[in-house]
Design a protein around this motif. Structure first.
Motif, mmCIF file in Angstrom:
data_model
loop_
_atom_site.group_PDB
_atom_site.id
_atom_site.type_symbol
_atom_site.label_atom_id
_atom_site.label_comp_id
_atom_site.label_asym_id
_atom_site.label_seq_id
_atom_site.Cartn_x
_atom_site.Cartn_y
_atom_site.Cartn_z
ATOM 1 N N HIS A 269 -9.636 -8.839 32.811
ATOM 2 C CA HIS A 269 -10.700 -8.582 32.054
ATOM 3 C C HIS A 269 -11.522 -9.601 31.140
ATOM 4 O O HIS A 269 -12.657 -9.730 31.208
ATOM 5 C CB HIS A 269 -10.690 -7.238 31.071
ATOM 6 C CG HIS A 269 -11.843 -6.875 30.633
ATOM 7 N ND1 HIS A 269 -12.617 -5.878 31.451
ATOM 8 C CD2 HIS A 269 -12.687 -7.173 29.565
ATOM 9 C CE1 HIS A 269 -13.909 -5.648 31.016
ATOM 10 N NE2 HIS A 269 -13.912 -6.302 29.593
ATOM 11 N N HIS B 85 -8.258 -0.356 31.661
ATOM 12 C CA HIS B 85 -9.234 0.428 32.290
ATOM 13 C C HIS B 85 -9.270 -0.038 33.876
ATOM 14 O O HIS B 85 -9.938 0.848 34.753
ATOM 15 C CB HIS B 85 -10.418 0.368 31.620
ATOM 16 C CG HIS B 85 -11.150 -1.013 31.792
ATOM 17 N ND1 HIS B 85 -11.962 -1.545 30.671
ATOM 18 C CD2 HIS B 85 -11.181 -2.068 32.633
ATOM 19 C CE1 HIS B 85 -12.524 -2.547 30.891
ATOM 20 N NE2 HIS B 85 -11.870 -3.164 31.968
ATOM 21 N N HIS B 86 -8.470 -1.186 34.395
ATOM 22 C CA HIS B 86 -8.662 -1.377 35.621
ATOM 23 C C HIS B 86 -7.355 -0.553 36.368
ATOM 24 O O HIS B 86 -7.481 -0.591 37.749
ATOM 25 C CB HIS B 86 -8.486 -2.885 35.905
ATOM 26 C CG HIS B 86 -9.644 -3.580 35.616
ATOM 27 N ND1 HIS B 86 -10.860 -3.941 36.189
ATOM 28 C CD2 HIS B 86 -10.065 -4.110 34.163
ATOM 29 C CE1 HIS B 86 -11.438 -4.457 35.547
ATOM 30 N NE2 HIS B 86 -11.195 -4.593 34.190
HETATM 31 CU CU LIG Z 1 -12.462 -4.661 32.805
#
Ligand SMILES: [Cu+2]
Lengths: 635, 217
Positions: free
Chosen positions: A336, A385-386
């Motif tokens: 991220h 969130h991945h």
């Molecule tokens: Cu991300």
């Protein structure tokens, strides 16, 4: 031995006689030495490890070959001087040679390195872009017809990873290296040798990555750009190229990060206070912290994959005490921040150019800085969130969903900067400005679809579909690559002394803007309709949409050729010199003659005003270039 | 060549003003340590993550125990001792500018760190288990190799600083002409040494922490 020979820029002034070429440190000899020693190491490693794919030999071959290439190019010379206790000069004075050969060796001039990065990264962009065209061609039909499924996956993986390399460096490499020292009033980077090393790792990474095509049956790697274990543990030999190439780019990013940060922290000219720092340099501060800290996490993760493959450790093998979740956690902890390594430089470019073309001061300079720094800090707290759908503990989801949605606040600030600066402005719609405006349009869509994906219920549905692919192409291509176009049109006259042709630029802009959107907007529809990514087979009912996308993708690809054509035409075939400051910019780099002298400034200037005082008739010029006391700025 | 100082500082046209030049290695050193911290974090994270998961009870399958604590402690003591000797030596150098007293300290530190590496190589070749014997074995080998390589980097950096001190003893600086500090535009020994102190201290802490985690947790 003379200093020039030590630094590998040997065969320049005295002509390229064969003997000189073969006996000095240059690209040719380094390539030969690197290839031979790499093959020897491969052979040795393959004989030590005869158990399976021969991963030990391949990994050893890549690493030894690359290291000996770098040493043969001349990177060991000053290192040896250091080890022997000899003082190593900050900079060896240029011998006055302006020969083209300096672009093919180690250069300690940050402007040469900037051009090296620019040409190298754009070349990689074209290669990976061509692969995008191949992907779109395969997707003209709902069943595989050009490449079998395995090769298609490898194709997507190569396109994806190569574009990740491009995106990591496409703004920092050319424009960060070229302009940050000039913008802050420094003569050099803090670590010019490391800067050169960062560049030379890039072609090595590209070569290693593409050599994976020739490894194992089928070639390439089956994991896509994310390289998930334990598929990566079990993949054929092409995976080794992924590991080494990604490590090289990570190393280049770390080195560039440490170098740019030290440069900005230490080498600002007197009077260049933090509140007068150009917003692009501020973007570099925010992004280079990520660039220095995130890739090491990736490097260690990939070393673990390499160990799993070569010596059969089990970091990621659940059958032997490991866990594939471990890989996902660590990869996305890097991954991220990595996407903000793409985005923040683009914000910096856009905010840097807005005031120039709006002829107004930058609205909300300080909150803009806070926005970019806040974005960089928040990016460490959202990585899960991945992997919402990977089976993480459900209790973790609300935290990461909320943290991700918070990201829209600092992003929104940058949009406020834009709106405030454009409010009641007399906008000059030159090509760089057009691309900046398109950047905001595209990034708005990219950002908003990101808010969609941060939402757990929606992500559960859309994960792994073309919706995600559309989202990150809007942020990376529509955002960062459009910012790169803007920066190229804006700074090209300072780098080359030629303006990019405005009319061709307008054609490039309109084709790029229209066909980018007609290509990627339908991706969201495909995602909602359930078309999975990285798979060459899809519902026959989606063929019409896919054909539409492919045609528009070809046109977008063509638009990039117009861009390249414009660069070549304007650089090589136009004789008219550009004025020193064609945009009437206040920023320091535009106050210097073109080309910028090797030392940038004869004397280090004293900064006496901020860079964005447009429309203020009483504003002082930005710097005093006369005799300067050359006092260190207070941090 | 570099050994003949150019008096460019006096005219104000140096590449980096001297007061900036001395800050470059320190800022760069701290940033490098930050990057190094993030390089090492995954190994500790993997330790605790895999230990907590203990998939199929294969974190430490039967028969896998931490290797010789005595050798491991020796590795740690030699490395930390080398760092400590360097700390004392560089302190003398920075406080009193006594290069000749620093040189033997630099050599001693190097010998101790090299010995630590050697003992760790012995340890790694007599572990009593292989690298494929589960999660603990993987982390033990990986983390040990990573910090041992970094100890190798430490030795090289110590070599550079110690040799530079010897060079400075053999080539005393030219007296400043007009009150401006010596203008040869190479990194001053003091700045290199102070920057190395940051890295050495960090690495010493890493070795200590690895010893605690790998042998006792
Ligand atoms: Cu991300």
């Amino acid at each position: 031995m003379s200093q020039t020979a030590l630094l590998g820029s040997g065969p320049s002034s005295r002509g390229l006689s064969l003997r000189r070429v073969l006996l000095t440190q240059n690209l040719l000899t380094a390539s030969v030495v690197g290839t031979i020693l790499g093959l020897c190491a491969y052979w040795l490693g393959a004989h030590l490890d005869t158990t399976d794919n021969g991963d030990a030999g391949i990994l050893l071959g890549y690493v030894v070959g690359s290291a000996s290439f770098l040493l043969a190019l001349g990177f060991g010379n000053d290192l040896l001087r250091y080890l022997r206790g000899r003082p190593v000069a900050v900079e060896v004075k240029s011998t006055g040679t302006q020969s083209w050969t300096r672009y093919f060796g180690i250069s300690l001039d940050h402007k040469v390195v900037g051009v090296q990065f620019g040409v190298g990264v754009i070349f990689m962009f074209l290669v990976a872009g061509f692969q995008a065209m191949m992907i779109r061609t395969e997707l003209l039909r709902p069943k595989p017809y050009l490449w079998p499924a395995g090769q298609y996956t490898a194709l997507v993986g190569l396109h994806g990873l190569m574009m990740m390399f491009v995106a990591t460096l496409v703004i920092v490499g050319p424009f960060g290296n070229y302009f940050v020292p000039v913008m802050i009033g420094a003569k050099r980077m803090a670590f010019p040798r490391l800067e050169a090393l960062a560049f030379w790792l890039v072609p090595l990474a590209a070569i290693v990555l593409y050599s994976s095509i020739f490894q194992g049956s089928g070639g390439g790697f089956p994991t896509g750009w994310t390289g998930y274990a334990n598929l990566a543990d079990e993949a054929r030999a092409g995976m080794d190229g992924y590991i080494v190439a990604f490590c090289f780019i990570g190393t280049a990013a770390v080195i560039a990060g440490i170098n740019l940060l030290t440069t900005i922290f230490v080498l600002r000219a007197p009077g260049m206070s933090w509140s007068r720092l150009p917003i692009f340099a501020w973007a570099m501060v925010a992004v280079e912290f990520l660039s220095a800290l995130a890739p090491p996490v990736l490097a260690s993760t990939l070393i673990m994959v390499g160990m799993d493959r070569a010596v059969h450790s089990s970091f990621f093998l659940p059958s032997n005490g490991g866990s594939p979740y471990l890989y996902q956690e660590m990869f996305w902890f890097f991954g991220h921040p990595e996407v903000y390594i793409f985005a923040i430089p683009a914000f910096g470019i856009a905010l840097e150019m807005l005031p120039v073309f709006a002829r107004k001061p930058l609205f909300g300079y300080k909150i803009g800085v806070a926005g970019m720094v806040g974005l960089a800090m928040l990016s460490w707290f959202v990585w899960n969130h991945h992997i919402f759908t990977s089976g993480i503990a459900p209790g973790l989801r609300p935290f990461f969903m909320t943290a991700t949605e918070f990201i829209s606040i600092p992003t929104g600030i940058v949009f406020l900067n834009m709106l405030g600066t454009l409010w009641r402005a007399k906008i000059s719609y030159r090509v760089p400005m057009l691309f900046v405006l398109a950047f905001f349009f595209n990034f708005l869509i990219g950002g908003l679809t990101g808010v969609f994906l941060s939402d757990v219920p929606l992500d559960t549905t859309l994960h792994g579909t073309f919706f995600v692919v559309g989202h990150f192409h809007y942020t990376i291509v529509g955002g960062e690559i459009f910012a790169m176009y803007a920066a190229t049109y804006y700074w090209f006259p300072k780098i080359t002394g030629k303006m990019l042709n405005e009319r061709i630029g307008q054609i490039h802009f309109w084709t790029a803007f229209v066909f980018f959107n007609t290509t990627f907007m339908p991706f969201f529809a495909l995602g909602f309709l359930g078309m999975p990514r990285r798979v060459p087979t899809y519902f026959p009912s989606l063929q019409g949409l896919n054909i539409f996308i492919s045609i528009n993708a070809y046109l977008f690809g063509l638009s990039n050729l117009i861009f390249i054509g414009n660069i070549i035409y304007s650089w090589a075939f136009v004789s008219e010199r550009a004025p020193a400051n064609p945009w009437n910019s206040r920023s320091l780099e535009w106050q210097l003659p073109t080309p910028i002298p090797p030392d940038n400034f004869e004397r280090i200037p004293t900064i006496i005003a901020g860079p964005y005082e447009y429309g203020n008739p009483t504003a002082l010029p930005v710097a005093d270039f006369g005799a300067s006391p050359a006092v260190a700025p207070s941090v | 060549m570099m050994s003949s100082p150019r008096a460019s500082g006096a005219s104000g046209t140096y590449v980096h003003p001297p007061e900036q030049l001395v800050r470059i290695p320190m800022v760069g050193g701290w940033l490098a340590v930050g990057a190094d911290l993030f390089l090492l974090l995954p190994w500790f994270f993997a330790f605790f993550y895999l230990e907590a998961l203990n998939t199929h009870h294969d974190w430490k399958p039967s028969g896998v125990h931490p290797p010789s604590v005595a050798l491991g402690t020796l590795v740690m003591l030699l490395a930390v001792g080398g760092v400590a000797v360097y700390f004392v030596g560089i302190r003398w150098l920075l406080d009193r500018g006594t290069y000749p007293r620093f040189v033997p300290m630099g050599w001693t530190a190097m010998v101790l760190v090299v010995a630590s590496i050697a003992v760790n190589v012995v340890q790694l070749s007599h572990m009593g288990f292989g690298v494929s014997s589960g999660g603990y074995a993987s982390v033990f080998v990986g983390l040990s190799v990573v910090y041992t390589i970094q100890l190798g980097v430490l030795v090289l950096w110590l070599l550079a600083v110690t040799n530079r001190a010897r060079y400075e003893i053999a080539h005393p600086p030219v007296a400043p002409t007009d009150g401006v500090a010596l203008s040869e535009e190479a990194m001053p020994l003091e700045a290199m040494g102070a920057s190395l102190r940051v890295f050495a201290g960090f690495l010493g802490a890493v070795v200590l922490l690895s010893w605690l985690v790998l042998y006792f947790l």
